[in-house]
Design a protein around this motif. Sequence first.
Motif, PDB file in Angstrom:
ATOM      1  N   ARG A  22       0.648  -1.230  -0.092  1.00 55.55           N
ATOM      2  CA  ARG A  22       0.016   0.688   0.136  1.00 55.55           C
ATOM      3  C   ARG A  22       0.757   1.446  -0.439  1.00 55.55           C
ATOM      4  N   ILE A  23       0.721   1.691  -0.861  1.00 56.59           N
ATOM      5  CA  ILE A  23       0.990   3.744  -1.195  1.00 56.59           C
ATOM      6  C   ILE A  23       0.552   4.577  -1.229  1.00 56.59           C
ATOM      7  N   PHE A  24       0.598   5.456  -0.282  1.00 56.09           N
ATOM      8  CA  PHE A  24      -0.299   6.219   0.198  1.00 56.09           C
ATOM      9  C   PHE A  24      -0.074   7.399  -0.319  1.00 56.09           C
ATOM     10  N   PRO A  25      -0.648   9.065  -0.718  1.00 54.47           N
ATOM     11  CA  PRO A  25       0.061   9.696  -1.136  1.00 54.47           C
ATOM     12  C   PRO A  25       0.662  10.459   0.253  1.00 54.47           C
ATOM     13  N   LEU A  26       1.126  11.201   0.031  1.00 53.72           N
ATOM     14  CA  LEU A  26       2.389  12.241   1.136  1.00 53.72           C
ATOM     15  C   LEU A  26       1.411  14.163   1.704  1.00 53.72           C
ATOM     16  N   ASN A  27       1.271  13.994  -0.191  1.00 57.02           N
ATOM     17  CA  ASN A  27       0.342  15.200  -0.294  1.00 57.02           C
ATOM     18  C   ASN A  27      -0.839  14.514  -1.346  1.00 57.02           C
ATOM     19  N   PRO A  28      -1.650  14.632  -0.550  1.00 56.45           N
ATOM     20  CA  PRO A  28      -3.168  14.274  -1.066  1.00 56.45           C
ATOM     21  C   PRO A  28      -4.175  15.282  -2.143  1.00 56.45           C
ATOM     22  N   SER A  29      -3.339  16.164  -3.274  1.00 52.91           N
ATOM     23  CA  SER A  29      -4.113  16.382  -3.942  1.00 52.91           C
ATOM     24  C   SER A  29      -3.707  16.424  -5.161  1.00 52.91           C
ATOM     25  N   GLU A  30      -4.672  17.181  -6.435  1.00 49.05           N
ATOM     26  CA  GLU A  30      -4.642  16.846  -7.490  1.00 49.05           C
ATOM     27  C   GLU A  30      -3.482  18.038  -7.953  1.00 49.05           C
ATOM     28  N   ASN A  31      -2.786  18.757  -6.819  1.00 52.46           N
ATOM     29  CA  ASN A  31      -1.885  19.204  -7.836  1.00 52.46           C
ATOM     30  C   ASN A  31      -0.428  19.176  -7.299  1.00 52.46           C
ATOM     31  N   ALA A  32      -0.438  17.995  -6.472  1.00 50.57           N
ATOM     32  CA  ALA A  32       1.075  17.964  -6.569  1.00 50.57           C
ATOM     33  C   ALA A  32       1.744  17.210  -6.724  1.00 50.57           C
ATOM     34  N   GLU A  33       3.108  17.110  -6.742  1.00 51.11           N
ATOM     35  CA  GLU A  33       3.878  16.192  -7.776  1.00 51.11           C
ATOM     36  C   GLU A  33       3.758  14.682  -7.448  1.00 51.11           C
ATOM     37  N   GLY A  34       3.490  14.433  -8.472  1.00 54.65           N
ATOM     38  CA  GLY A  34       3.888  12.435  -8.449  1.00 54.65           C
ATOM     39  C   GLY A  34       5.326  12.450  -7.807  1.00 54.65           C
ATOM     40  N   LEU A  35       5.308  11.654  -6.819  1.00 55.61           N
ATOM     41  CA  LEU A  35       6.404  10.920  -6.381  1.00 55.61           C
ATOM     42  C   LEU A  35       6.481   9.907  -6.776  1.00 55.61           C
ATOM     43  N   VAL A  36       5.140   8.794  -6.810  1.00 55.28           N
ATOM     44  CA  VAL A  36       5.308   6.978  -7.689  1.00 55.28           C
ATOM     45  C   VAL A  36       4.786   7.060  -9.560  1.00 55.28           C
ATOM     46  N   SER A  37       5.511   6.662 -10.216  1.00 57.77           N
ATOM     47  CA  SER A  37       4.282   6.318 -10.833  1.00 57.77           C
ATOM     48  C   SER A  37       4.519   5.167 -11.344  1.00 57.77           C
ATOM     49  N   GLU A  38       4.410   5.537 -13.303  1.00 63.15           N
ATOM     50  CA  GLU A  38       4.557   3.740 -13.532  1.00 63.15           C
ATOM     51  C   GLU A  38       5.281   2.983 -13.343  1.00 63.15           C
ATOM     52  N   VAL A  39       6.310   3.528 -13.630  1.00 61.55           N
ATOM     53  CA  VAL A  39       7.472   2.672 -12.882  1.00 61.55           C
ATOM     54  C   VAL A  39       8.239   2.155 -12.179  1.00 61.55           C
ATOM     55  N   GLY A  40       7.694   3.359 -10.947  1.00 56.17           N
ATOM     56  CA  GLY A  40       7.567   2.170  -9.314  1.00 56.17           C
ATOM     57  C   GLY A  40       6.782   0.766  -9.437  1.00 56.17           C
ATOM     58  N   LEU A  41       5.153   1.012 -10.388  1.00 62.82           N
ATOM     59  CA  LEU A  41       4.614  -0.019 -10.106  1.00 62.82           C
ATOM     60  C   LEU A  41       5.068  -1.106 -11.272  1.00 62.82           C
ATOM     61  N   LEU A  42       5.871  -0.788 -12.470  1.00 64.29           N
ATOM     62  CA  LEU A  42       7.014  -1.682 -12.506  1.00 64.29           C
ATOM     63  C   LEU A  42       7.501  -3.176 -12.198  1.00 64.29           C
ATOM     64  N   ALA A  43       7.865  -1.711 -11.205  1.00 60.25           N
ATOM     65  CA  ALA A  43       9.428  -2.920 -10.784  1.00 60.25           C
ATOM     66  C   ALA A  43       8.679  -3.688  -9.782  1.00 60.25           C
ATOM     67  N   ILE A  44       7.395  -3.104  -8.796  1.00 61.90           N
ATOM     68  CA  ILE A  44       7.331  -4.487  -7.857  1.00 61.90           C
ATOM     69  C   ILE A  44       6.555  -5.201  -8.690  1.00 61.90           C
ATOM     70  N   SER A  45       5.911  -5.080 -10.378  1.00 69.12           N
ATOM     71  CA  SER A  45       5.000  -6.095 -10.700  1.00 69.12           C
ATOM     72  C   SER A  45       6.419  -7.150 -10.621  1.00 69.12           C
ATOM     73  N   ILE A  46       7.424  -6.808 -10.819  1.00 67.63           N
ATOM     74  CA  ILE A  46       8.326  -7.706 -11.801  1.00 67.63           C
ATOM     75  C   ILE A  46       9.011  -8.944 -10.171  1.00 67.63           C
ATOM     76  N   GLY A  47       9.690  -8.298  -9.716  1.00 67.48           N
ATOM     77  CA  GLY A  47      10.545  -8.378  -8.195  1.00 67.48           C
ATOM     78  C   GLY A  47       9.240  -8.717  -7.963  1.00 67.48           C
ATOM     79  N   CYS A  48       8.258  -8.542  -7.317  1.00 61.76           N
ATOM     80  CA  CYS A  48       7.212  -9.075  -6.053  1.00 61.76           C
ATOM     81  C   CYS A  48       6.567  -9.846  -6.657  1.00 61.76           C
ATOM     82  N   ARG A  49       5.590 -11.306  -7.526  1.00 59.13           N
ATOM     83  CA  ARG A  49       5.744 -12.115  -8.135  1.00 59.13           C
ATOM     84  C   ARG A  49       4.438 -12.635  -7.683  1.00 59.13           C
TER      85      ARG A  49
END
Lengths: 594, 234
Positions: free
Chosen positions: A364-391
């Motif tokens: 579970r990854i929660f947003p530090l700043n739960p605003s629509e205008n915040a800078e994204g700290l995680v993205s598809e890159v992190g999701l992809l990495a997790i999918s590859i490493g954590c089968r």
Amino acid sequence: MSKNSTSIAGSGPGSGTGDYFTPYPDEVLENVLENVLVFLKTRRDRNAVSLVCKSWYRAEAYTRSDLFIGNCYAVSPQRVLNRFKRIRSVSLKGKPRFADFSLVPADWGAHFTPWASAMASGYRALEKIYLKRMSVTDDDLAMIAHSFANLKELVLVCCDGFGTGGLSVIVSQCRNLRVLELNEDEVSDDEIDWISCFPSEGTSNLESLCFDCVECAINFDALERLVARSPLLKKLRLNRYVSIGQLYRLTLRAPQLTHLGTGSFGQFEGDNQELDSRASFAACKSVVCLSGFREIAPEYLPMIYPVCANLTSLNLSYANINAEQLKPVIRQCHKLQVFWALDSIGDEGLEAVADTCKDLRELRIFPLNPSENAEGLVSEVGLLAISIGCRKLESILYFCQRMTNAAVVAMSENCPNIIVFRLCIIGRYRPDRITGQPMDEGFGAIVKNCKKLTRLAISGLLTDQAFSYIGQYGKLVRTLSVAFNGDSDTGLKYILEGCVSLQKLEIRDSPFGDMGLQSGLHHFYNMRFVWLSSCRVTRQGCLDIATRLPKLVVEVFRRDEEEGGERDDFVETLYMYRSLDGPRADAPQFVKIL
Amino acid sequence: MLHLKETELCLGLPGGGCEVVETNSKVTGKRGYLETVDLMLNLQPNDQQSSSSTDHLNDNKLQHSTKNKDLIKPPAKAQVVGWPPVRNYRKNVMAQKSNNEETEKVVAATTGGTVAAFVKVSMDGAPYLRKVDLKLYKSYQQLSDALAKMFSSFTMGEYASQGMIDFMNDSKLMDLLNSSEYVPSYEDKDGDWMLVGDVPWEMFVDSCKRMRIMKGSDAIGLAPRAMEKCKNRC
């Protein structure tokens, strides 16, 4: 378990012995069934048994000890007490989940009082109470304390309406209490030193004490004494008013702990207890689950190194730490199965998790700043990495600002064991970041490839195509959350016609109206609830449903408690559920039941 | 501590209160004029957009930002109630960390209507406090009835049937204060403890911070000041 063990003399209410006495009908069949049924624990099995025939129904009713009620308004307390006579454990859930996000007015309902009163006379031997999203008052807690001599476990999750005053009554009167867990409750500060109200003499049987959500200072000395005389204590979750120095002292007192909530994990001003830099939690050799870190001073993180190798669960979701601070910790957590964190760890932090935590089941990854205008700290890159490493991933909740279909498709292919998939792209209506396409294909792949999927939450720019996929492939989906998605009624139609296992449907701000809703008439009785807010259902549409399905309680209301429930042409909130006992009597003025 | 912001006027859409989703503000965040003007202009009638989705603006910066986020739908940048779906509990915890001060419990409970006015009510001898929302009542009588019900399990004696103290009748008042019956007192904005009933209801709701129901004999010390303040106002 022989039947003699429960035939203790002492009858009905007022006995206070805390046990049951029920006269058994003199039938061999029932004796046999009862001794067999004792081994059936799951409610699914028991429900099946009860449908076989009348005598099986009766036998099952005599022997059921665990009661689970997913919607407190689906049935009245009296009906429950009439059917089941020997309940030892009750689980009760109240408000719809969207109440967590301020979408349900405070006075809507889910009061525990009627249940407390009914059970006080009917279930004298009650041992366990589990409540989620219920309104519980101090009086209710007092009633619990006075009525159930055998109470061993009290677990309150996302509840409100009570305070430390009520807690003090519980802990002082429930002499058999082993488990007291307060999880994300709103507890008012009644300025009572409730920790001191635990019996102060002798060994305590306490096994679990979790009060991380209680927002007031506690008497630390009393807590330390309590911990010192609780040799069976396995779970201890402290609130943020416990400093790291105090935490350290407690760990020395309770080296047998398996679940530890660290409280603030920081130093307090004027704390004259300077923590030795060589100090660590080495004493806690048994800790497998670590949480807390409410006001973390990251320089103290090395203290947890000695326990990392044993951890199966780590919750850093209140700790604003970056990848560099996370890495030395996560690198040692080879056995980790559950990991919660803030997106402050970034894609880089997620890559570190993927590198090490090969056994990860839940992320579970929660947003530090739960605003629509915040800078994204995680993205598809992190999701992809997790999918590859954590089968072995089974459950994921992921908040991000941008996502791509490709990454979601990859996860669906790499992690076929996914049971819970909740992706929240915080910016509403956001398409695939790279292709500009709607996110239909990504979610489509999830329902298609993850054959065990039972819970799904969708987000981003989605057309009716996404709903078509969900209806087509989501045959096991029981819970579906929709927000700001879809094009038309057809989307809702796909869901209601396709998802045959659907139990809980929550939709907000989507263009679904009366026609879409009609497609579910055949299925609504089988569901726990349907929630539609800020959609396009009209009052007439809701009335139609209510007329065609008389056992369905159709509630209509507005969040701001204005009467009537409509905003402009549409109903603001529609909440409907089947009830065996008709509409509830405690609905406030602003809730209209059609 | 008095939160002045709670008493500030706040511009809002009809039917909606001032809802702040931003973690750095309290519930009744004040909006600047520019933000409000832009809020009105941003409301475009559209099939897909429901009126509840634009409730409060986040930041002045937004209004002037020309960043296009490739949205197909109208780019209303307003914060939406309950979005993103982060539990209030978690939002409150994170807000506390950034503000480093305690938020009122009432913040989490606000629904979007009038801000609730919860005050703690303690009664001498009772094992625990109650919280009441003064906004639920329109008069002292209603409050009195509610309190009587709430504390009926503890002895209330005369108070329960009598209701509001009659301030015009000095001797009756003195009788009550000399007895062992219970009287309600409250702490006002200035930190003074007053007898309940001395000011008009609306003024009471605004200035009451907490209440204590005490024995009449203990409340004697309040009487002269209460009567003086009362006389000055009459």
